[in-house]
Design an enzyme around this catalytic site. Structure first.
Site, PDB file in Angstrom:
ATOM      1  N   GLU A  23       0.835  -1.199   0.000  1.00  0.00           N
ATOM      2  CA  GLU A  23       0.000   0.000   0.000  1.00  0.00           C
ATOM      3  C   GLU A  23       0.870   1.250   0.000  1.00  0.00           C
ATOM      4  O   GLU A  23       1.521   1.573   1.002  1.00  0.00           O
ATOM      5  CB  GLU A  23      -0.926   0.023   1.225  1.00  0.00           C
ATOM      6  N   HIS A  76      -2.275  10.043  -1.135  1.00  0.00           N
ATOM      7  CA  HIS A  76      -2.486   8.764  -1.816  1.00  0.00           C
ATOM      8  C   HIS A  76      -2.356   8.933  -3.321  1.00  0.00           C
ATOM      9  O   HIS A  76      -1.843   8.061  -4.019  1.00  0.00           O
ATOM     10  CB  HIS A  76      -3.875   8.198  -1.472  1.00  0.00           C
ATOM     11  N   ASP A  80       1.891 -14.716  12.847  1.00  0.00           N
ATOM     12  CA  ASP A  80       0.761 -15.311  12.142  1.00  0.00           C
ATOM     13  C   ASP A  80      -0.151 -14.174  11.693  1.00  0.00           C
ATOM     14  O   ASP A  80      -0.791 -13.521  12.516  1.00  0.00           O
ATOM     15  CB  ASP A  80       0.015 -16.262  13.075  1.00  0.00           C
ATOM     16  N   LYS A 140      -8.494 -16.362  16.375  1.00  0.00           N
ATOM     17  CA  LYS A 140      -8.405 -15.691  15.073  1.00  0.00           C
ATOM     18  C   LYS A 140      -9.729 -15.085  14.632  1.00  0.00           C
ATOM     19  O   LYS A 140     -10.030 -15.002  13.439  1.00  0.00           O
ATOM     20  CB  LYS A 140      -7.833 -16.638  14.021  1.00  0.00           C
TER      21      LYS A 140
END
Length: 397
Positions: free
Chosen positions: A94, A389, A298, A224
């Site tokens: 990004e 951006h 993770d 999770k």
């Protein structure tokens, strides 16, 4: 008969039961994919790690996904475990992300740095015990409370690191839902606590004078997945990062004043309440995902870890106090993907690889989240969110 034919028609991925983690087998699988899907995996096949280092991390290895790593900072941290100026490795695709975190780091550092604190640690597995009625569940609950030391001793036979510190109980109907809470040293600890809890539950079959039936997870651990239970009770590490931002620095670096920030915050908080978001700040998931990928965490744990609380007020001196609390930050500096070649290098860059470093890394994660929130809030208020951006976030030929 049709199902047997379908099974026979499946083209299985090549594997070698004796020597699957080799360059030869990786090449075999890439050739297989060329034949099956016409895929050219030249770039996937380019890497510096050894396939022999991957057992326990991946199966059917074919190569690597290369994610660019940028460097944000320096970020001054005045923590209990992390102290100094840190350069933050962030793996992302990004545009503007690294630049934004660098800007937030500068604002924080020029204001004296961010103070960080780990206030609680608890990783859990959450078995549910099944009975015929609520009275049986209550009797077991009483026994479990009275015999915690027996359960703790059984659980800890499976690990030299994990320590059972608490069993929380949540009776519902004929069932007793629990959360077995452990400290896990410098490992994230989900597998460790799963095994230890299983050993404890199996021992309970002999220890409890009546019949015990259980499921190893009753979904109260919400592994999770974000949950209010984890946000209130803690999963992983509960970490707080706080800073007093100088009004002059805010004006000079972000073009905003404390009064503007606090008014915008009121508007944003209402929107957060209306939408039911897991995090009331700007974008914790952005910084955590980039840090997690770079350091071998993770990545799925971002689902829990990004949740949290943001708090702010104008000080009596006219400066801006800002804090973020991450109540379910799941990180490790030992085990999992942390020992892989590039991930280990990024942890070493932070001084966070190996034993005795998990609290330090947790503090760095929280400080980084705060830096990202400071920068994005300033960009939205100053009106340069879209323009930045447009300048840095487009892939142009």
């Amino acid at each position: 008969m049709a199902s047997d034919e379908a099974r026979d028609a499946r083209v299985r991925i090549p594997r070698d039961a004796q020597a699957d983690y080799t360059e030869d087998m990786a090449q075999t699988r890439r050739r297989f994919l060329k034949e099956q899907a016409g895929a050219d995996l030249t770039n996937v096949a380019t890497y510096s790690l050894s396939p022999q280092s991957l057992p326990g991390n991946v199966e059917n290895f074919i190569g690597v996904a290369q994610v660019p790593i940028g460097l944000a900072g320096p970020l001054r941290i005045n923590g209990e475990a992390a102290a100094g100026d840190f350069y933050i490795p962030m793996a992302t695709t990004e545009g503007t992300l690294v630049a934004s975190y660098s800007r937030g780091s500068r604002v924080i550092s020029e204001s004296g740095g961010v103070k960080t604190t780990v206030v609680k640690e608890a990783m859990q597995r959450a078995p549910v015990f099944l009975f015929e009625d609520a009275r049986q569940a209550r009797d077991f609950s009483d026994w479990l409370s009275q015999n915690f030391d027996l359960v703790k001793a059984a659980a800890e036979t499976s690990t030299s690191v994990g320590k059972l510190i608490e069993i929380q109980q949540f009776p519902a109907g004929p069932n007793l839902y629990t959360r077995f809470n452990f400290t896990t040293g410098d490992a994230a600890g989900q597998n460790m606590t799963g095994k230890a809890t299983y050993v404890a539950c199996e021992a309970l079959k002999d220890l409890y004078p009546k019949t015990v039936r259980y499921l190893l997870s009753g979904s109260m651990d919400t592994d999770k997945k974000h949950s209010y239970a984890n946000s209130l009770l803690t999963r992983g590490r509960r970490v707080i990062a706080e800073v007093i931002l100088s009004a002059d620095v805010l004006q000079n670096r972000l073009g905003v004043r404390p009064e503007q920030l606090i008014k915008a915050r009121q508007v944003h908080l209402l929107g957060s309440i209306m939408s039911g978001v897991a995090y009331q700040g700007a974008h914790a998931a952005n910084g955590l995902a980039a840090l997690f990928i770079a350091t071998g965490q993770d990545a799925a744990n971002v689902a829990e870890s990004h949740a949290g609380y943001s708090y702010a007020q104008i000080t009596d001196a006219g400066d801006f106090y800002w804090s973020v609390t991450l109540p379910a930050l799941i990180v490790g500096t030992y085990g999992g993907g942390t020992g892989l070649a590039t991930q280990r290098e990024c942890l070493e860059l932070l001084g966070c690889y190996g034993a005795g470093k998990a609290r330090k890394f947790a503090e760095i994660c929280a400080a980084t989240v705060l830096a990202g929130d400071v920068s994005l809030a300033g960009a939205v208020l100053a009106g340069d969110w879209v323009t930045s951006h447009d300048q840095l976030g487009r892939n142009r030929p």
